[in-house]
Design a protein around this motif. Structure first.
Motif, PDB file in Angstrom:
ATOM      1  N   TYR A   1     -53.555 -47.257  27.092  1.00  0.00           N
ATOM      2  CA  TYR A   1     -52.840 -48.131  26.168  1.00  0.00           C
ATOM      3  C   TYR A   1     -52.573 -49.467  26.851  1.00  0.00           C
ATOM      4  CZ  TYR A   1     -51.910 -44.044  23.296  1.00  0.00           C
ATOM      5  OH  TYR A   1     -52.052 -42.927  22.501  1.00  0.00           O
TER       6      TYR A   1
ATOM      7  N   TYR B   1     -50.097 -52.880  26.376  1.00  0.00           N
ATOM      8  CA  TYR B   1     -48.952 -53.514  25.740  1.00  0.00           C
ATOM      9  C   TYR B   1     -48.730 -54.867  26.393  1.00  0.00           C
ATOM     10  CZ  TYR B   1     -47.659 -49.018  23.680  1.00  0.00           C
ATOM     11  OH  TYR B   1     -47.663 -47.851  22.958  1.00  0.00           O
TER      12      TYR B   1
ATOM     13  N   GLY C   1     -39.097 -57.229  22.945  1.00  0.00           N
ATOM     14  CA  GLY C   1     -39.566 -55.877  23.208  1.00  0.00           C
ATOM     15  C   GLY C   1     -41.076 -55.870  23.360  1.00  0.00           C
ATOM     16  N   PRO C   2     -41.620 -54.914  24.107  1.00  0.00           N
ATOM     17  CA  PRO C   2     -43.074 -54.840  24.270  1.00  0.00           C
ATOM     18  C   PRO C   2     -43.793 -54.689  22.933  1.00  0.00           C
ATOM     19  CG  PRO C   2     -41.996 -53.460  25.897  1.00  0.00           C
ATOM     20  CD  PRO C   2     -40.941 -53.910  24.934  1.00  0.00           C
TER      21      PRO C   2
ATOM     22  N   TYR D   1     -47.393 -53.403  21.146  1.00  0.00           N
ATOM     23  CA  TYR D   1     -48.633 -52.642  21.268  1.00  0.00           C
ATOM     24  C   TYR D   1     -49.819 -53.560  20.984  1.00  0.00           C
ATOM     25  CZ  TYR D   1     -52.462 -49.689  19.606  1.00  0.00           C
ATOM     26  OH  TYR D   1     -53.711 -49.127  19.374  1.00  0.00           O
TER      27      TYR D   1
ATOM     28  N   TYR E   1     -49.287 -54.888  30.255  1.00  0.00           N
ATOM     29  CA  TYR E   1     -49.215 -53.588  30.913  1.00  0.00           C
ATOM     30  C   TYR E   1     -50.344 -52.688  30.422  1.00  0.00           C
ATOM     31  CZ  TYR E   1     -44.287 -54.826  31.793  1.00  0.00           C
ATOM     32  OH  TYR E   1     -43.118 -55.444  32.175  1.00  0.00           O
TER      33      TYR E   1
ATOM     34  N   GLY F   1     -47.423 -39.356  24.533  1.00  0.00           N
ATOM     35  CA  GLY F   1     -46.480 -40.229  23.860  1.00  0.00           C
ATOM     36  C   GLY F   1     -45.528 -40.906  24.823  1.00  0.00           C
TER      37      GLY F   1
ATOM     38  N   PHE G   1     -44.490 -47.221  32.605  1.00  0.00           N
ATOM     39  CA  PHE G   1     -44.956 -48.583  32.834  1.00  0.00           C
ATOM     40  C   PHE G   1     -45.021 -48.895  34.317  1.00  0.00           C
ATOM     41  CE2 PHE G   1     -45.009 -50.648  28.676  1.00  0.00           C
ATOM     42  CZ  PHE G   1     -44.323 -49.734  27.897  1.00  0.00           C
ATOM     43  N   GLY G   2     -46.100 -49.575  34.721  1.00  0.00           N
ATOM     44  CA  GLY G   2     -46.181 -50.165  36.049  1.00  0.00           C
ATOM     45  C   GLY G   2     -45.602 -51.566  36.020  1.00  0.00           C
ATOM     46  N   GLN G   3     -46.002 -52.378  36.973  1.00  0.00           N
ATOM     47  CA  GLN G   3     -45.437 -53.721  37.075  1.00  0.00           C
ATOM     48  C   GLN G   3     -46.154 -54.738  36.194  1.00  0.00           C
ATOM     49  OE1 GLN G   3     -42.492 -54.392  38.610  1.00  0.00           O
ATOM     50  NE2 GLN G   3     -42.548 -52.159  38.691  1.00  0.00           N
TER      51      GLN G   3
ATOM     52  N   MET H   1     -41.005 -39.091  16.883  1.00  0.00           N
ATOM     53  CA  MET H   1     -40.720 -39.356  18.286  1.00  0.00           C
ATOM     54  C   MET H   1     -39.986 -40.683  18.439  1.00  0.00           C
ATOM     55  SD  MET H   1     -44.389 -38.207  19.887  1.00  0.00           S
ATOM     56  CE  MET H   1     -43.807 -37.934  21.560  1.00  0.00           C
TER      57      MET H   1
ATOM     58  N   PHE I   1     -37.901 -42.975  21.637  1.00  0.00           N
ATOM     59  CA  PHE I   1     -37.758 -43.074  23.085  1.00  0.00           C
ATOM     60  C   PHE I   1     -36.728 -44.152  23.424  1.00  0.00           C
ATOM     61  CE2 PHE I   1     -41.608 -40.627  23.881  1.00  0.00           C
ATOM     62  CZ  PHE I   1     -42.360 -40.851  22.735  1.00  0.00           C
TER      63      PHE I   1
ATOM     64  N   TYR J   1     -35.617 -46.749  26.663  1.00  0.00           N
ATOM     65  CA  TYR J   1     -36.050 -47.332  27.927  1.00  0.00           C
ATOM     66  C   TYR J   1     -34.952 -48.243  28.478  1.00  0.00           C
ATOM     67  CZ  TYR J   1     -40.863 -46.010  26.717  1.00  0.00           C
ATOM     68  OH  TYR J   1     -42.003 -45.315  26.403  1.00  0.00           O
TER      69      TYR J   1
ATOM     70  N   SER K   1     -39.910 -53.856  35.466  1.00  0.00           N
ATOM     71  CA  SER K   1     -40.653 -53.269  34.358  1.00  0.00           C
ATOM     72  C   SER K   1     -39.757 -52.302  33.588  1.00  0.00           C
ATOM     73  CB  SER K   1     -41.883 -52.548  34.920  1.00  0.00           C
ATOM     74  OG  SER K   1     -42.637 -51.978  33.895  1.00  0.00           O
ATOM     75  N   LEU K   2     -40.293 -51.692  32.569  1.00  0.00           N
ATOM     76  CA  LEU K   2     -39.530 -50.740  31.761  1.00  0.00           C
ATOM     77  C   LEU K   2     -39.553 -49.363  32.408  1.00  0.00           C
ATOM     78  CD1 LEU K   2     -41.069 -52.820  29.632  1.00  0.00           C
ATOM     79  CD2 LEU K   2     -39.902 -51.352  27.976  1.00  0.00           C
TER      80      LEU K   2
ATOM     81  N   LEU L   1     -38.599 -45.329  31.446  1.00  0.00           N
ATOM     82  CA  LEU L   1     -38.260 -44.396  30.383  1.00  0.00           C
ATOM     83  C   LEU L   1     -37.005 -43.609  30.756  1.00  0.00           C
ATOM     84  CD1 LEU L   1     -39.055 -43.008  27.690  1.00  0.00           C
ATOM     85  CD2 LEU L   1     -40.434 -41.423  29.048  1.00  0.00           C
TER      86      LEU L   1
ATOM     87  N   LEU M   1     -33.942 -50.566  25.437  1.00  0.00           N
ATOM     88  CA  LEU M   1     -34.860 -50.651  24.309  1.00  0.00           C
ATOM     89  C   LEU M   1     -35.138 -49.277  23.738  1.00  0.00           C
ATOM     90  CD1 LEU M   1     -36.459 -52.656  26.807  1.00  0.00           C
ATOM     91  CD2 LEU M   1     -37.079 -53.612  24.599  1.00  0.00           C
TER      92      LEU M   1
ATOM     93  N   SER N   1     -51.443 -42.114  16.186  1.00  0.00           N
ATOM     94  CA  SER N   1     -51.694 -41.726  17.570  1.00  0.00           C
ATOM     95  C   SER N   1     -50.436 -42.015  18.368  1.00  0.00           C
ATOM     96  CB  SER N   1     -52.897 -42.468  18.139  1.00  0.00           C
ATOM     97  OG  SER N   1     -52.657 -43.853  18.175  1.00  0.00           O
ATOM     98  N   TYR N   2     -50.562 -42.111  19.640  1.00  0.00           N
ATOM     99  CA  TYR N   2     -49.376 -42.207  20.462  1.00  0.00           C
ATOM    100  C   TYR N   2     -48.925 -43.631  20.752  1.00  0.00           C
ATOM    101  CZ  TYR N   2     -49.692 -37.210  21.371  1.00  0.00           C
ATOM    102  OH  TYR N   2     -49.708 -35.847  21.253  1.00  0.00           O
ATOM    103  N   GLU N   3     -49.458 -44.608  20.031  1.00  0.00           N
ATOM    104  CA  GLU N   3     -48.952 -45.950  20.305  1.00  0.00           C
ATOM    105  C   GLU N   3     -47.482 -46.022  19.917  1.00  0.00           C
ATOM    106  OE1 GLU N   3     -50.701 -45.243  17.679  1.00  0.00           O
ATOM    107  OE2 GLU N   3     -50.137 -46.506  15.967  1.00  0.00           O
ATOM    108  N   GLN N   4     -46.750 -46.907  20.561  1.00  0.00           N
ATOM    109  CA  GLN N   4     -45.322 -47.030  20.311  1.00  0.00           C
ATOM    110  C   GLN N   4     -44.982 -48.439  19.861  1.00  0.00           C
ATOM    111  OE1 GLN N   4     -42.756 -45.593  23.452  1.00  0.00           O
ATOM    112  NE2 GLN N   4     -44.069 -43.815  23.812  1.00  0.00           N
TER     113      GLN N   4
ATOM    114  N   PHE O   1     -41.653 -51.062  19.612  1.00  0.00           N
ATOM    115  CA  PHE O   1     -40.382 -51.267  20.292  1.00  0.00           C
ATOM    116  C   PHE O   1     -39.414 -52.098  19.472  1.00  0.00           C
ATOM    117  CE2 PHE O   1     -40.943 -49.665  24.629  1.00  0.00           C
ATOM    118  CZ  PHE O   1     -42.297 -49.383  24.614  1.00  0.00           C
ATOM    119  N   GLY O   2     -38.138 -51.784  19.640  1.00  0.00           N
ATOM    120  CA  GLY O   2     -37.098 -52.622  19.101  1.00  0.00           C
ATOM    121  C   GLY O   2     -36.929 -53.865  19.952  1.00  0.00           C
ATOM    122  N   PRO O   3     -36.060 -54.772  19.503  1.00  0.00           N
ATOM    123  CA  PRO O   3     -35.864 -56.047  20.211  1.00  0.00           C
ATOM    124  C   PRO O   3     -35.042 -55.917  21.481  1.00  0.00           C
ATOM    125  CG  PRO O   3     -34.430 -55.923  18.310  1.00  0.00           C
ATOM    126  CD  PRO O   3     -35.310 -54.719  18.235  1.00  0.00           C
TER     127      PRO O   3
END
Lengths: 108, 114
Positions: A34, A36, A43-44, A46, A87, A94, A98-100, B31, B33, B35, B42-43, B45, B92, B100-103, B105-107
């Motif tokens: 994925y 992002y 927010g990130p 997609y 990223y 699901g 996240f990395g850097q 689902m 999540f 963060y 970085s973010l 979880l 967040l 699929s598993y894409e997500q 995000f809120g602000p």
């Protein structure tokens, strides 16, 4: 969870293609890749994802090597609004670890 | 994609207090999540919150510090308890996509603890 390696930063001229690499050599066979991006203070967002085949949508193209150990996100005509942290995140559950990321600076 | 809102958008709190952050989605999702994004980082979880079950916390995060509720398929809350300055972060929520598993995000909620 697969580890990723991305260059910390990259520059790109406005209007040119931006090619952002990601190494994910420990990716498992059923993990998708994925991508992002996070524009400052938001927010990130997609962008795109893929498993084995190359993928394209209205935002970007994703090239995944045959051995799946690396991928490249391509923004075909970068604009100033594409300046962000990008990223790549392998996942098959699901959950996103996240990395850097890579900070892409698009310059006029 | 889903439209996600968070409340509050930002807050300044005193150490030792608690803050509850709300996440509202415009469609039913399985689902959700939570963060945390510490300054310049970085973010990370915190937990996965699926409706009808207890939240699943990642290593380093515990329910006593970050209790989560998921009362229905469009809403969730995260509480940051007994806050310290180290909890100053952006929090967040995100939701899983339909296909699929894409997500998405809120602000985010920008929390400063003094």
């Amino acid at each position: 969870d697969a580890k990723t390696t991305q260059p910390p930063s990259m520059d790109c001229a406005e209007g040119r293609a931006a090619n952002l690499p990601c190494n994910h050599s420990t990716i498992s066979g059923n993990e998708y890749v994925y991508w992002y991006r996070q524009i400052h203070s938001q927010g990130p967002q997609y962008i795109i994802h893929g498993l084995k085949n190359n993928e394209t949508n209205e935002m970007a193209s994703l090239i995944i090597t045959e051995d799946r150990k690396s991928s490249t996100l391509i923004l075909p005509h970068a604009t100033l609004r594409d300046t962000a942290v990008y990223y790549c995140v392998p996942s098959n559950t699901g959950k996103l670890i996240f990395g850097q990321g890579t900070t892409l600076q698009v310059k006029p | 994609s889903a439209v996600i809102s968070q409340k509050p958008s930002r807050d300044i709190c005193q150490r030792g207090t608690s803050l509850t952050i709300q996440c509202q989605v415009d469609s039913q999702v399985t689902m959700m999540f939570w963060y945390r994004q510490q300054p310049g980082q970085s973010l990370t979880l915190i937990a996965t919150a699926n409706q009808g079950s207890e939240a699943t916390y990642e290593s380093g995060f515990v329910i006593d510090k970050f209790p989560i509720s998921r009362p229905n398929l469009t809403f969730s809350t995260l509480t940051v308890s007994n806050m310290s300055p180290e909890d100053s972060s952006i929090y967040l929520c995100s939701v899983g996509g339909r296909l699929s598993y894409e997500q998405y995000f809120g602000p985010g909620t920008r929390l400063t603890v003094t």
